[in-house]
Design an enzyme around this catalytic site. Structure first.
Site, PDB file in Angstrom:
ATOM      1  N   ASP A  57     -41.768  33.101  15.085  1.00 50.02           N
ATOM      2  CA  ASP A  57     -40.467  33.746  15.247  1.00 50.02           C
ATOM      3  C   ASP A  57     -39.386  32.745  15.640  1.00 50.02           C
ATOM      4  O   ASP A  57     -38.510  33.055  16.452  1.00 50.02           O
ATOM      5  CB  ASP A  57     -40.532  34.881  16.263  1.00 50.02           C
ATOM      6  N   SER A 107     -32.090  37.962  22.335  1.00 48.20           N
ATOM      7  CA  SER A 107     -33.136  37.347  21.520  1.00 48.20           C
ATOM      8  C   SER A 107     -32.614  36.063  20.891  1.00 48.20           C
ATOM      9  O   SER A 107     -31.541  36.045  20.302  1.00 48.20           O
ATOM     10  CB  SER A 107     -33.586  38.304  20.412  1.00 48.20           C
ATOM     11  N   HIS A 138     -36.479  36.711  13.538  1.00 47.40           N
ATOM     12  CA  HIS A 138     -36.135  38.126  13.314  1.00 47.40           C
ATOM     13  C   HIS A 138     -34.640  38.384  13.434  1.00 47.40           C
ATOM     14  O   HIS A 138     -34.144  39.403  12.958  1.00 47.40           O
ATOM     15  CB  HIS A 138     -36.939  39.038  14.255  1.00 47.40           C
TER      16      HIS A 138
END
Length: 467
Positions: free
Chosen positions: A151, A227, A121
């Site tokens: 992901d 992230s 992402h």
């Protein structure tokens, strides 16, 4: 001298007489007041007197020093050929040729020659990817491959010198309560390190319908800019890729999640060797056992995975696994819920063999299962994902050709009972593989409806139209 000896003798004699008198007159009487019922003596609260240190003086400096320079900042940049849609799309590049920041996050260098793991992402939809090291050097990065389902993405830079990197650790060996560090590189803060413990393992967040995930949960502070960063143990080994937080505000409140390193490493190795993810499957559909299932089926266990269906031609079928079997262990991994099973199987490849320990009719059994390959293709327009069908499946569904409906992309769709059926035609064209399905879907006119012919579990041929 004689006086001293006499005095010493008298003192000893006096002490003995005093002690003897106490034993005779006092201790004997006190025994009358002790409880006579021995059962009273066995009623007590268990305690332990073990002197064990539970200090919090763990030293994280070595792990931080080993890892902080191997975590980078990753920018997802979009380039607008026709010009920006608004002035804000230039920010923060200050009118730099139609470039706009789409997103940003962190990444982990895993090899000295510049391979970097990050979240899908973070780089999704990027025209350009920029990587900034902890020493402020910036490189253009190439997308090598990605897996949206987990992901995880792999990118590559070409540095002038060897880079610091973090070696993979074994996430299966991590323990709840173990100290960990979350290392990230947010946009304007450079590398940051936070500490916490592993709060849970094999945590399923239900982020994707019908596709259970398996995360490491930690209370180490992880915010959106982190992230794609590293979750490391106190030895400086990579045990997870930080991916998600659970927060109504979007900021950290104590729950953070990471893709286990064994799963991330397998995905990266697949991308580097094969160009895509080689997903091995056990060949079952199942569910975690709960109190309701335990009562309904009168089970002797309250944990494990109940086998609801076995895929024809799969390794599970060939090994003899049946409906209503309860899977309790795979290799040395305890299976208490479905995410335990998927988390471990997702770290394996097609062709790998696993030892499955299960219960059938109250008896324990062990079977060896050879994992098979799952080739899938999502069709968002239909809300389904299809997979290549085996000869055994085609025969079981009485279909001459086709692909299997592997799962629904959303539980809200009314056609969830289609799962397991065989699609033989799409818009009048026969399909026998996911590649053929992909070709048909890419060549279709989007304004036209989609017509499929499929076979149900009962072998019935049906026709459906999606507008």
């Amino acid at each position: 001298m004689k006086k001293i000896a006499t005095l010493l003798f008298v003192s000893i004699l006096g002490g003995a007489l005093t002690l003897g008198s106490y034993k005779i007159f006092f201790e004997e009487d006190s025994n009358q007041f002790l409880p006579q019922d021995n059962s009273q003596q066995n009623s007590f609260i268990p305690v332990t007197n073990t002197n064990r240190a539970y200090g919090t003086n763990a030293d994280f400096t070595e792990a931080a020093e080993k890892t902080v320079h191997a975590v980078v900042h990753v920018k997802n940049v979009a380039v607008f050929k026709s010009g920006p849609r608004s002035i804000w799309e230039y920010y923060p590049y200050n009118n730099n040729g139609g470039r706009a920041l789409q997103g940003a996050g962190s990444g982990v260098i895993i090899t000295p020659d510049g391979y970097i793991v990050t979240n899908n992402h973070v780089i999704d939809g990027a025209s350009e990817i920029e990587v900034t090291l902890n020493n402020n050097k910036t490189y253009k990065a190439e997308l090598i491959g990605s897996d949206p389902l987990s992901d995880i993405a792999l990118i590559k830079v070409d540095p002038e010198e060897e880079l610091d990197y973090i070696p993979f650790g074994d996430s299966d060996n991590t323990q709840i309560g173990e100290w960990v560090l979350a290392v990230g590189n947010p946009f304007n803060l450079k590398s940051t390190v936070t500490a916490g413990i592993i709060s849970a393992k094999a945590r399923d967040l239900n982020l994707r319908d019908n596709s259970p995930q398996s995360f490491i949960q930690t209370d180490a502070a992880i915010n959106p800019g982190n992230s794609g960063g590293a979750l490391v143990n106190i030895n400086g080994e990579l045990i997870g890729i930080n991916t998600a937080i659970s927060s109504p505000s979007g900021s950290y409140i104590g729950y953070a999640f990471a893709v286990p390193s064994n799963n991330a490493r397998k995905i990266v190795e697949d991308i580097m060797e094969f160009g895509d993810v080689q997903k091995g499957i056990l060949g079952i559909r199942g569910t975690s056992i709960n109190n309701e299932i335990t009562r309904e089926l009168d089970l002797s266990t309250s944990q494990g995975v109940l086998v609801a269906d076995v895929t024809p031609g799969s390794g599970a079928e060939k090994s003899g696994i049946r409906q209503k079997d309860i899977i309790k262990k795979i290799d040395n991994i305890e299976i208490n819920k479905f995410s335990d099973l998927t988390g471990y199987i997702n770290s394996k490849r097609p062709g790998d063999e696993v030892l499955v320990k299960l219960m059938r009719d109250g008896e324990e059994r062990e079977v060896n299962v050879k994992l098979t390959k799952l080739d899938t293709y999502p069709i968002p327009a239909l809300g389904i994902e299809v997979a290549n069908a085996s000869a055994e499946e085609l025969e079981a569904y009485k279909a001459p050709n086709g692909v299997r409906i592997n799962r629904m992309l959303s539980e809200d769709l009314p056609s969830a009972d289609l799962v397991g059926g065989i699609i033989s035609e799409i818009n009048g064209q026969k399909v026998s593989s996911v590649r053929e399905v992909e070709e048909v879907m890419r060549s279709r006119t989007r304004a036209n409806p989609i017509v499929i012919v499929f076979y149900t579990k009962q072998g019935e041929k049906q026709r459906m139209i999606w507008k």
